[in-house]
Design a protein around this motif. Sequence first.
Motif, PDB file in Angstrom:
ATOM      1  N   VAL A  56      78.967   0.127 -32.162  1.00  0.00           N
ATOM      2  CA  VAL A  56      79.329  -1.259 -31.858  1.00  0.00           C
ATOM      3  C   VAL A  56      80.563  -1.288 -30.965  1.00  0.00           C
ATOM      4  O   VAL A  56      81.621  -0.767 -31.325  1.00  0.00           O
ATOM      5  CB  VAL A  56      79.586  -2.064 -33.153  1.00  0.00           C
ATOM      6  N   ASP A  57      80.415  -1.887 -29.791  1.00  0.00           N
ATOM      7  CA  ASP A  57      81.529  -2.085 -28.846  1.00  0.00           C
ATOM      8  C   ASP A  57      82.333  -0.795 -28.624  1.00  0.00           C
ATOM      9  O   ASP A  57      83.557  -0.778 -28.780  1.00  0.00           O
ATOM     10  CB  ASP A  57      82.451  -3.197 -29.364  1.00  0.00           C
ATOM     11  N   PRO A  58      81.696   0.310 -28.242  1.00  0.00           N
ATOM     12  CA  PRO A  58      82.446   1.549 -28.030  1.00  0.00           C
ATOM     13  C   PRO A  58      83.333   1.463 -26.789  1.00  0.00           C
ATOM     14  O   PRO A  58      82.983   0.810 -25.796  1.00  0.00           O
ATOM     15  CB  PRO A  58      81.342   2.594 -27.837  1.00  0.00           C
ATOM     16  N   GLN A  59      84.482   2.121 -26.861  1.00  0.00           N
ATOM     17  CA  GLN A  59      85.380   2.194 -25.706  1.00  0.00           C
ATOM     18  C   GLN A  59      85.019   3.353 -24.782  1.00  0.00           C
ATOM     19  O   GLN A  59      85.453   3.391 -23.632  1.00  0.00           O
ATOM     20  CB  GLN A  59      86.818   2.371 -26.204  1.00  0.00           C
ATOM     21  N   LEU A  60      84.251   4.299 -25.305  1.00  0.00           N
ATOM     22  CA  LEU A  60      83.822   5.456 -24.522  1.00  0.00           C
ATOM     23  C   LEU A  60      82.436   5.879 -25.009  1.00  0.00           C
ATOM     24  O   LEU A  60      82.221   6.017 -26.212  1.00  0.00           O
ATOM     25  CB  LEU A  60      84.810   6.614 -24.686  1.00  0.00           C
ATOM     26  N   VAL A  61      81.507   6.058 -24.072  1.00  0.00           N
ATOM     27  CA  VAL A  61      80.144   6.488 -24.400  1.00  0.00           C
ATOM     28  C   VAL A  61      79.868   7.810 -23.693  1.00  0.00           C
ATOM     29  O   VAL A  61      80.053   7.917 -22.473  1.00  0.00           O
ATOM     30  CB  VAL A  61      79.104   5.427 -23.968  1.00  0.00           C
ATOM     31  N   ILE A  62      79.421   8.804 -24.467  1.00  0.00           N
ATOM     32  CA  ILE A  62      79.169  10.131 -23.909  1.00  0.00           C
ATOM     33  C   ILE A  62      77.768  10.581 -24.293  1.00  0.00           C
ATOM     34  O   ILE A  62      77.374  10.481 -25.457  1.00  0.00           O
ATOM     35  CB  ILE A  62      80.190  11.167 -24.436  1.00  0.00           C
ATOM     36  N   PHE A  63      77.023  11.064 -23.320  1.00  0.00           N
ATOM     37  CA  PHE A  63      75.725  11.682 -23.575  1.00  0.00           C
ATOM     38  C   PHE A  63      75.872  13.189 -23.349  1.00  0.00           C
ATOM     39  O   PHE A  63      76.131  13.628 -22.230  1.00  0.00           O
ATOM     40  CB  PHE A  63      74.651  11.143 -22.624  1.00  0.00           C
ATOM     41  N   PHE A  64      75.700  13.966 -24.410  1.00  0.00           N
ATOM     42  CA  PHE A  64      75.726  15.426 -24.314  1.00  0.00           C
ATOM     43  C   PHE A  64      74.313  15.965 -24.511  1.00  0.00           C
ATOM     44  O   PHE A  64      73.611  15.540 -25.435  1.00  0.00           O
ATOM     45  CB  PHE A  64      76.618  16.039 -25.411  1.00  0.00           C
ATOM     46  N   ALA A  65      73.901  16.913 -23.667  1.00  0.00           N
ATOM     47  CA  ALA A  65      72.646  17.610 -23.937  1.00  0.00           C
ATOM     48  C   ALA A  65      72.697  18.152 -25.356  1.00  0.00           C
ATOM     49  O   ALA A  65      73.727  18.650 -25.822  1.00  0.00           O
ATOM     50  CB  ALA A  65      72.436  18.741 -22.935  1.00  0.00           C
ATOM     51  N   LYS A  85      94.302   5.740 -27.714  1.00  0.00           N
ATOM     52  CA  LYS A  85      93.823   4.381 -27.432  1.00  0.00           C
ATOM     53  C   LYS A  85      92.305   4.288 -27.581  1.00  0.00           C
ATOM     54  O   LYS A  85      91.770   3.183 -27.748  1.00  0.00           O
ATOM     55  CB  LYS A  85      94.248   3.938 -26.029  1.00  0.00           C
ATOM     56  N   TYR A  86      91.616   5.427 -27.534  1.00  0.00           N
ATOM     57  CA  TYR A  86      90.161   5.430 -27.714  1.00  0.00           C
ATOM     58  C   TYR A  86      89.847   5.588 -29.199  1.00  0.00           C
ATOM     59  O   TYR A  86      89.773   6.683 -29.731  1.00  0.00           O
ATOM     60  CB  TYR A  86      89.517   6.558 -26.909  1.00  0.00           C
ATOM     61  N   GLU A  87      89.669   4.466 -29.861  1.00  0.00           N
ATOM     62  CA  GLU A  87      89.395   4.487 -31.299  1.00  0.00           C
ATOM     63  C   GLU A  87      87.902   4.487 -31.599  1.00  0.00           C
ATOM     64  O   GLU A  87      87.470   5.019 -32.614  1.00  0.00           O
ATOM     65  CB  GLU A  87      90.058   3.280 -31.964  1.00  0.00           C
ATOM     66  N   ARG A  88      87.113   3.871 -30.718  1.00  0.00           N
ATOM     67  CA  ARG A  88      85.671   3.741 -30.943  1.00  0.00           C
ATOM     68  C   ARG A  88      84.920   4.520 -29.856  1.00  0.00           C
ATOM     69  O   ARG A  88      84.849   4.089 -28.701  1.00  0.00           O
ATOM     70  CB  ARG A  88      85.246   2.268 -30.950  1.00  0.00           C
ATOM     71  N   ILE A  89      84.382   5.649 -30.258  1.00  0.00           N
ATOM     72  CA  ILE A  89      83.649   6.520 -29.338  1.00  0.00           C
ATOM     73  C   ILE A  89      82.221   6.699 -29.854  1.00  0.00           C
ATOM     74  O   ILE A  89      82.007   6.948 -31.046  1.00  0.00           O
ATOM     75  CB  ILE A  89      84.331   7.898 -29.206  1.00  0.00           C
ATOM     76  N   PHE A  90      81.269   6.552 -28.967  1.00  0.00           N
ATOM     77  CA  PHE A  90      79.860   6.739 -29.321  1.00  0.00           C
ATOM     78  C   PHE A  90      79.283   7.897 -28.517  1.00  0.00           C
ATOM     79  O   PHE A  90      79.460   7.965 -27.297  1.00  0.00           O
ATOM     80  CB  PHE A  90      79.062   5.461 -29.046  1.00  0.00           C
ATOM     81  N   VAL A  91      78.599   8.813 -29.223  1.00  0.00           N
ATOM     82  CA  VAL A  91      78.052  10.018 -28.584  1.00  0.00           C
ATOM     83  C   VAL A  91      76.585  10.171 -28.959  1.00  0.00           C
ATOM     84  O   VAL A  91      76.205   9.978 -30.117  1.00  0.00           O
ATOM     85  CB  VAL A  91      78.835  11.282 -29.021  1.00  0.00           C
ATOM     86  N   ARG A 114      67.295  -0.162 -31.116  1.00  0.00           N
ATOM     87  CA  ARG A 114      67.294  -0.102 -29.649  1.00  0.00           C
ATOM     88  C   ARG A 114      68.729   0.009 -29.160  1.00  0.00           C
ATOM     89  O   ARG A 114      69.597  -0.780 -29.564  1.00  0.00           O
ATOM     90  CB  ARG A 114      66.630  -1.357 -29.068  1.00  0.00           C
ATOM     91  N   ILE A 115      68.965   0.974 -28.295  1.00  0.00           N
ATOM     92  CA  ILE A 115      70.308   1.226 -27.767  1.00  0.00           C
ATOM     93  C   ILE A 115      70.272   1.006 -26.262  1.00  0.00           C
ATOM     94  O   ILE A 115      69.419   1.565 -25.565  1.00  0.00           O
ATOM     95  CB  ILE A 115      70.760   2.671 -28.074  1.00  0.00           C
ATOM     96  N   THR A 116      71.209   0.212 -25.762  1.00  0.00           N
ATOM     97  CA  THR A 116      71.259  -0.067 -24.323  1.00  0.00           C
ATOM     98  C   THR A 116      72.543   0.450 -23.673  1.00  0.00           C
ATOM     99  O   THR A 116      72.803   0.150 -22.510  1.00  0.00           O
ATOM    100  CB  THR A 116      71.136  -1.584 -24.062  1.00  0.00           C
ATOM    101  N   HIS A 117      73.337   1.214 -24.414  1.00  0.00           N
ATOM    102  CA  HIS A 117      74.566   1.758 -23.831  1.00  0.00           C
ATOM    103  C   HIS A 117      74.251   2.699 -22.670  1.00  0.00           C
ATOM    104  O   HIS A 117      73.261   3.450 -22.715  1.00  0.00           O
ATOM    105  CB  HIS A 117      75.357   2.539 -24.883  1.00  0.00           C
TER     106      HIS A 117
END
Length: 254
Positions: A56-65, A85-91, A114-117
């Motif tokens: 929910v409302d991530p400040q940083l989104v990372i896609f790792f193989a 400062k990056y408290e909400r991270i989605f991976v 369903r994820i649209t990030h």
Amino acid sequence: MNLKRLIVFAVILIMNKAYSQDNYKYDPPWNTAPESSVNFTVHRIDNVPDLFGDIVDPQLVIFFAGNQFMVMDDLIEAFKKKHPKYERIFVETLPPGILAKQIEGGSITIGNMRITHQPDVYAAGKNRIDSMKNHFSRTEIYAYNKLAIMVPKGNPKSVNSIQDLAKEDIRIAMPNPAWEGIGRQIVSVYNKLGGENLENTIMKDKVGKGTTYLTKIHHRESPMKILYKEVDAAPVWYSEVVYQKLLNHPVELG
């Protein structure tokens, strides 16, 4: 309830508990789950080991193989310490081809979610990155890996080479080249060491017979199939064998 029935009931409960634990004892998630007021993970039903952190409302989104999932605990912790400062991270650590389709299509559905990030960072193999250069402002190489064969502890079928994977009695878990970059690399090794004959034996003949299982997400399926003795060998990244051994799971290098 008389004593005899009570004893039978107790034995059934013990057997069911033992069966249940044995059925799932090697299942992921193998990482440390984030703290929450409720931890509701049900193996094989409600268990999403390749989605990490705050969706929910991530400040940083990372896609790792996917094969990089094992570094997430240390990597995210270290990053948050350096950049508080990056408290909400989605991976996400899904197969690179699946992540590529998500990037290009704009969404992914897993179960009923369903994820649209879209990622701020996408980490995958060089060939995959090169084929998607128009999506990135900058690219760089940050790590190297090599191929290996994972086998059960003790290597009961004596799998010691790529050529051994073609034997009729050797069941293997093979990454699907359709969406896993490692799959294409492994197929190129088959061709290099044994020509089309070796490639066709493993990727066509044995697939048809059911002794080559094509994974959908090899970094989860291949170790689990080894651990639950459903296959005899699995070509994987070297780091995946090392990680399973760090977890004290009964695997080794072939």
